[in-house]
Each structure stands twice: as structure tokens, then as C-alpha cells.
Design a protein around this motif. Structure first.
Motif: not given
Length: 461
Positions: A280-303
Motif C-alpha cells: 500500500n505504498y506507491p512506486g515500482l522502485v518500492n516493490v523492488e525494495n519490498a522484495v529485498g526487505a521481505s528477503a531479510l525478514a524471511f531469513l530472520a524468521g518472519a512468517s
């Protein structure tokens, strides 16, 4: 002295900086006496004062608390501070522990499992997204952010007592990130920047490779696909991420929501697909940022649920693709972009989000040296705008360089619709021009005219 536990007083030289203020808040929370100096009064320094921190704006040693025992005092300074600062000179002559901000941040973060977000751009958004997701998880996290999170209305997230994680930006400026020894790390980009510090891109890459070599044993590294970095320099397990290219983490089935303005996608991970992610935040560049952030969170144990919930609730960071005003006919976005690659990314994202609409960009160059080093690239990025407005350079820590001004960029631009005006004249120019989507960009104080721009756009409805 090497033990923070012995410290009762902490003094900040440049307390109003985004990174310095987060540390000031942290040490205040831990029970220390905190005070400091900054050259300029801002909303951030006002907030620090409201929180009980003594802040002054005159470089004068008389303002340094005289009742503080020097051997129990830690003084922290920013490398942006001029060498002739009187207070800095005073601390250099005293038996206080005087260190740079980066060293202090490292000392705090290295006590926990640090999640370090590095890269020549995107750090603030990715780290804030990561923290937003991890706060949803059972483990939680603390965070030192390079901007004010709209979700938490702060640049500091205090870690829950039992949380092992602390998220921090790993800043390459002045090789600051070499003070961090993270458990998890991410690299968004390694572009030529800060050439006044590094000299050339090869030295920048060398510094990033040193940083990733410092990841703790058993740690993990996430690198954006396409970033040229020798990952053999780290013993960490290496993962890739991308917006849409095949990688360990990437978005699939990416599309704009039916309401428009927001992106929906499925997230590919090494363990399978996380479906129906919504940003819920605009900008295609932020989708890429979201993928990177999700990767870190996933590796830290986030469900999967933690990731989906964190992304959906993410509200952004002040001055990062910050939608300041929106009506049926006018849109105004403010962004911190100050490197040619960042300008290209944010302008491209705006054009993808609002196709067939006129985009007027106002850019304030940051630093004489960066303007000199990247004048051609700045011109090429600004040529992507329908209409470009340049204002004078924000010097920050630098003295003027002969022959270097915003006119240097303007002269290299091919865009026929270009203007060079004083910052104070921007609202008047926008009033006279036909506007649709307005975008302010720069790491200086261009946001200081945002309220005036909003008023101009309101009157056009």
C-alpha cells in the motif's frame, strides 16, 4: 575505555542529523544524561528538546555541561562536522571518550544480531520496511533508521527486551559501515558515489567487499541481482533478489491494483511462493525494495503472514516517495533522491504510476563534488522529466568549487523545458506553469518549500 556500561553522559556534536538523533534517543532511553549541539534548529531538534534532551545551536564550549565528569562522558561526532568546530576541539583536549557516530552505532548494534542494510541507495526504505515486518514477528526487533518512519513516527525503534534483532543502515559514507559485524546483510546497489572519499568506483567496491566479509559466522547475505560484487570475500550464505528477474527472492504476477496506485504481487522465496502480497505504498522502485526487505525478514524468521501484514501496513518514510498532496488534478511527491541513479529510479516510478501525465521535477543538487563528478548523469536523468526545474546546489559540508554550479547540469540537458531559479522562486514559477504531477528531489533542504508548493497546487483545483 571500551565499555559503554561505564558511561553516564553522552554529548552529541551534530545532534540534529538523522543518525545522530536516533543514537541520542537511544542513550536517553538507557538512562544516560544526553545533550548536544547542532548548527540548525529543525523539527527534529525541536522533538529532541521536547523529549528532555538539551540541544543548543551556538558553537560555544560554555554550553557543554560543566558538571559532567569527563571520564564518565562519551562524546560522539559526525564526520560532516567542520574541523574548526570549537566544541570538537575542546573534547579532543579532554579525557573524554571521543568517537565518530559510526563507531557508536557499531558498538550498540554489535551487541545483538544486526540486520545491516547497505547500498549506495535504497537503504532507508529497505531498512524501514524490514523493521516494519519484523515488528510483526514473534521475535520483534529494534532499529536505527535513516529517516522518520510514518508507521512509528520515529527514526528509532527500541528493541523488545528479548529480541535478538536490531536493524541498521550500513552507510558507506566515510566507510562507516565497516564498524558493523552483522548476522544478516543486504546490498541494494554499488554505484559510484562519495568520490570525494573513495576516489573511484573500484575503491567503493573494495569497501563493500570488506563490509560483507565482516558478516558473522553462520550469517547470510542478500544481494540485488546484477550488482557486481565479489561475494567470495564472505563466508555467509549468499542469496539474490530482484524485482522481476528470476532470483532467490523476486516478485511474480506483479500488477497494479484495480483501485490503482498500489502494487500486488506474489513473492517467490527459496521455500516457495508467498501469494497475494500487497504494497500500500506507491512506486515500482518500492516493490523492488519490498522484495529485498521481505528477503531479510524471511531469513530472520518472519512468517509469510508477518511479511504480508508488514508490507500491507507499511506507510513509508518522510522524504522517500512521500506523497505530500493529492487531488483530482494535482499530485505532489517529495523524495530524497540525490544521485543520478536515484533520480532515474524515482522519475521512472512516477511515470509508471501516472502514465500520460505531465511530470514537473524540481531538483536541488547536493554537494559541489557530486555535482562535478556526475553532471552528465544528472542531466541524462533530469531529461526524463517533462519539465525540469533546477535550484542552486546545497553545499552541506563543502566549500564551493570553481566552475561548479547547477548551471553545469542545466547546460548539459537536452530537455527543452528547463529552468534554473532560486529555491524561493519555485512556488511562483509553479503558479505560472501548467502542472499535473510535481516532484521535488534532493538531500538538502528542498523540502523546506513543500508547504508553499502545496498551497499553490491547492489553489489550482
Amino acid at each position: 575505555m571500551s565499555d559503554l556500561q561505564k558511561i553516564k553522559n553522552v554529548y552529541f556534536l551534530g545532534i540534529g542529523g538523522i543518525g545522530m538523533s536516533a543514537l541520542a534517543r537511544y542513550f536517553k532511553y538507557t538512562g544516560r544524561n544526553v545533550a548536544g549541539y547542532d548548527r540548525t534548529q529543525t523539527a527534529l531538534t525541536d522533538a529532541l528538546q521536547a523529549e528532555g534532551i538539551d540541544v543548543h545551536f551556538e558553537d560555544n564550549i560554555r554550553h557543554i555541561p560543566s558538571n559532567w565528569n569527563p571520564v564518565e562522558t562519551l562524546a560522539i561526532y559526525t564526520p560532516a562536522l567542520p574541523d574548526d568546530n570549537k566544541e570538537l576541539s575542546w573534547f579532543m583536549e579532554k579525557p573524554t571518550w571521543l568517537i565518530k557516530r559510526a563507531k557508536a552505532l557499531g558498538m550498540v548494534c554489535n551487541e545483538r544480531n544486526c540486520v545491516a542494510v547497505s547500498g549506495t541507495h535504497g537503504k532507508t526504505t529497505v531498512s524501514t520496511m524490514t523493521a516494519t515486518i519484523l515488528r510483526k514477528s514473534k521475535a520483534g526487533c529494534g532499529a536505527f533508521l535513516g529517516g522518520v518512519s510514518k508507521n512509528f513516527r520515529n527514526n528509532l525503534l527500541l528493541p523488545p527486551e528479548n529480541s535478538p534483532w536490531i536493524v541498521a543502515e550500513a552507510d558507506e559514507f566515510d566507510r562507516s559501515f565497516l564498524n558493523l559485524f552483522p548476522q544478516l546483510a543486504l546490498v541494494t546497489s554499488v554505484d559510484a558515489d562519495h568520490l570525494d572519499i573513495y576516489g573511484d568506483k573500484a575503491k567503493i567496491e573494495e569497501s563493500f567487499e570488506k563490509f560483507i566479509s565482516q558478516i558473522k559466522p553462520g550469517g547470510k547475505l542478500v544481494v540485488k541481482k546484477g550488482v557486481e560484487l565479489d561475494t567470495s570475500k564472505t563466508q555467509a550464505e549468499v542469496f539474490s533478489y530482484s524485482l522481476s528477474e528470476n532470483a532467490d527472492f523476486n516478485a511474480v504476477n506483479l500488477h497494479l491494483s484495480s483501485e490503482g496506485g498500489h502494487y500486488c504481487f506474489d513473492l517467490k522465496t527459496p521455500d516457495g511462493i508467498i501469494t497475494h502480497c500487497k504494497l500500500n505504498y506507491p512506486g515500482l522502485v518500492n516493490v523492488e525494495n519490498a522484495v529485498g526487505a521481505s528477503a531479510l525478514a524471511f531469513l530472520a524468521g518472519a512468517s509469510a503472514d508477518d511479511i504480508k501484514s508488514g508490507l500491507e501496513e507499511y506507510q513509508g518514510v518522510l522524504r522517500r516517495f512521500d506523497v505530500k498532496f493529492k487531488s483530482e488534478t494535482q499530485i505532489y511527491i517529495d523524495d530524497y533522491a540525490h544521485h543520478p541513479a536515484e533520480l532515474k529510479a524515482v522519475i521512472g516510478s512516477v511515470k509508471a504510476l501516472y502514465p500520460n501525465r505531465k511530470v514537473t521535477g524540481i531538483f536541488q543538487p547536493h554537494l559541489y563534488s557530486r555535482t562535478r563528478d556526475f553532471a552528465d548523469d544528472f542531466a541524462a536523468s533530469l531529461d526524463l522529466l517533462d519539465e525540469a526545474v533546477l535550484v542552486p546546489i546545497y553545499p552541506a559540508r563543502e566549500e564551493p568549487i570553481a566552475g561548479v554550479s547547477s548551471e553545469l547540469i542545466l547546460g548539459k540537458m537536452k530537455n527543452e523545458h528547463k529552468f534554473l531559479v532560486e529555491k524561493s522562486d519555485v512556488p511562483g514559477l509553479l503558479k505560472e506553469r501548467e502542472t499535473d504531477v510535481v516532484l521535488t528531489m534532493g538531500a538538502g533542504n528542498i523540502d523546506g518549500i513543500s508547504e508553499q508548493i502545496i498551497e499553490v497546487l491547492k489553489n489550482k483545483n
